[in-house]
Design a protein around this motif. Sequence first.
Motif, PDB file in Angstrom:
ATOM      1  N   GLY A  71      76.183  13.609  78.815  1.00  0.00           N
ATOM      2  CA  GLY A  71      76.663  15.011  79.030  1.00  0.00           C
ATOM      3  C   GLY A  71      75.918  15.935  77.673  1.00  0.00           C
ATOM      4  N   LYS A  72      75.330  15.222  76.757  1.00  0.00           N
ATOM      5  CA  LYS A  72      74.909  15.972  75.644  1.00  0.00           C
ATOM      6  C   LYS A  72      73.488  15.977  75.673  1.00  0.00           C
ATOM      7  N   VAL A  73      72.899  17.090  76.315  1.00  0.00           N
ATOM      8  CA  VAL A  73      71.495  16.884  76.699  1.00  0.00           C
ATOM      9  C   VAL A  73      70.863  17.798  75.392  1.00  0.00           C
ATOM     10  N   LYS A  74      69.501  17.059  75.185  1.00  0.00           N
ATOM     11  CA  LYS A  74      68.625  17.559  74.397  1.00  0.00           C
ATOM     12  C   LYS A  74      67.413  17.857  75.021  1.00  0.00           C
ATOM     13  N   GLY A  75      67.142  19.066  75.579  1.00  0.00           N
ATOM     14  CA  GLY A  75      66.170  19.342  76.505  1.00  0.00           C
ATOM     15  C   GLY A  75      66.260  20.468  77.250  1.00  0.00           C
ATOM     16  N   THR A  76      65.946  20.666  78.671  1.00  0.00           N
ATOM     17  CA  THR A  76      66.175  21.798  79.431  1.00  0.00           C
ATOM     18  C   THR A  76      67.342  21.286  80.245  1.00  0.00           C
ATOM     19  N   VAL A  77      68.238  22.200  80.555  1.00  0.00           N
ATOM     20  CA  VAL A  77      69.316  22.111  81.404  1.00  0.00           C
ATOM     21  C   VAL A  77      69.130  23.099  82.577  1.00  0.00           C
ATOM     22  N   ILE A  78      69.042  22.557  83.924  1.00  0.00           N
ATOM     23  CA  ILE A  78      68.828  23.652  84.821  1.00  0.00           C
ATOM     24  C   ILE A  78      69.942  23.620  86.017  1.00  0.00           C
ATOM     25  N   LYS A  79      70.673  24.560  86.054  1.00  0.00           N
ATOM     26  CA  LYS A  79      72.066  24.578  86.907  1.00  0.00           C
ATOM     27  C   LYS A  79      72.382  25.931  87.206  1.00  0.00           C
ATOM     28  N   LYS A  80      72.916  25.948  88.321  1.00  0.00           N
ATOM     29  CA  LYS A  80      73.506  27.444  88.718  1.00  0.00           C
ATOM     30  C   LYS A  80      74.436  27.723  87.809  1.00  0.00           C
ATOM     31  N   LYS A  81      74.695  29.126  87.485  1.00  0.00           N
ATOM     32  CA  LYS A  81      75.570  29.449  86.634  1.00  0.00           C
ATOM     33  C   LYS A  81      77.021  29.190  86.845  1.00  0.00           C
ATOM     34  N   ASN A  82      77.403  29.011  88.333  1.00  0.00           N
ATOM     35  CA  ASN A  82      78.841  28.750  88.714  1.00  0.00           C
ATOM     36  C   ASN A  82      79.207  27.351  88.665  1.00  0.00           C
ATOM     37  N   ILE A  83      78.227  26.256  88.263  1.00  0.00           N
ATOM     38  CA  ILE A  83      78.776  25.022  88.283  1.00  0.00           C
ATOM     39  C   ILE A  83      78.861  24.339  86.926  1.00  0.00           C
TER      40      ILE A  83
END
Length: 258
Positions: free
Chosen positions: A246-258
């Motif tokens: 869960g420690k992402v170094k890059g681009t995180v793409i997700k809906k605001k409410n999740i």
Amino acid sequence: MIIIKAGGSAITKKSEDFTPNMEVISNIAKEIKNAGRVVILVHGAGSFGHPIAKKYSLGKGYVDEFQLKGFSETRSSISELDTIILKALMQNGLTPVKIGTFSNFITSNGRIVEFHKEPLLRAIELGLLPVFTGDLVFDKSRVFSILSGDQIVSYLSKLLKPSRVIFGTDVDGIYTGDPKKEKVKLIKEVSEENIDEIFKFAKSTGDASGGMEGKFSEIFSIFDLGIEIDVINLTEKDNLSNALQGKVKGTVIKKKNI
Ligand code: ATP
Ligand code: IP8
């Protein structure tokens, strides 16, 4: 469950035909083993698939008998890469199983319309690590088609609703253009507010299966399902381990409410 797409740009040397990037493949295997999580691995064809597929214009579907030689060669070459990956996973104490793309998928106009899901579901139930590859498949309208690993990932996401999907390439995430060709900025977060914008940043990669534009449209379908997608650089050691935690170094793409 997490679905990982190991991009051909990371696991092969795209500038040298038929050359695996053994260091990256071995790190991926180690990092999956250490994470101890249930994953499905989908990998791209990279320099084991795209150059031959382009040479024989396989992306257009069946045009001429001359393509048959290319069809055989492409499938055989991709299968070699697949074996290299399966061996690396086994050498690291994992129990992978290849789920054949050619034998289990049928497309129509390039899109999956049939998938024989029982081998996958049984493999997951048994605790095996399912491995898919982008490949050639039979197609109801074009005779055959290239089925990219990216489309397999979005199809499996609909079927299995993973908690997360990780796309790995040889660059640090999604940029405002091709970082290998232009001076561009990394986009760290994508949500419903800017997802439409990223399409204009998809630059051609010269691949036989839709390149970045194809990848972005598959990412968009996964995003629509409300699943988080992380885009990371798989050529950097520990990036996958960290992303799996869960420690992402890059681009995180997700809906605001999740
Ligand atoms: P494969 O389809 O063989 O699995 P892949 O999933 O690794 O390959 P590619 O089609 O090779 O993906 O795309 C990755 C490449 O896309 C990167 O090496 C980068 O140079 C290029 N690229 C083009 N536009 C962008 C962008 N906007 N952001 C990030 N990379 C981009
Ligand atoms: O590398 C392409 O799969 P991808 C498969 O996942 C062929 O886009 C046949 C080139």
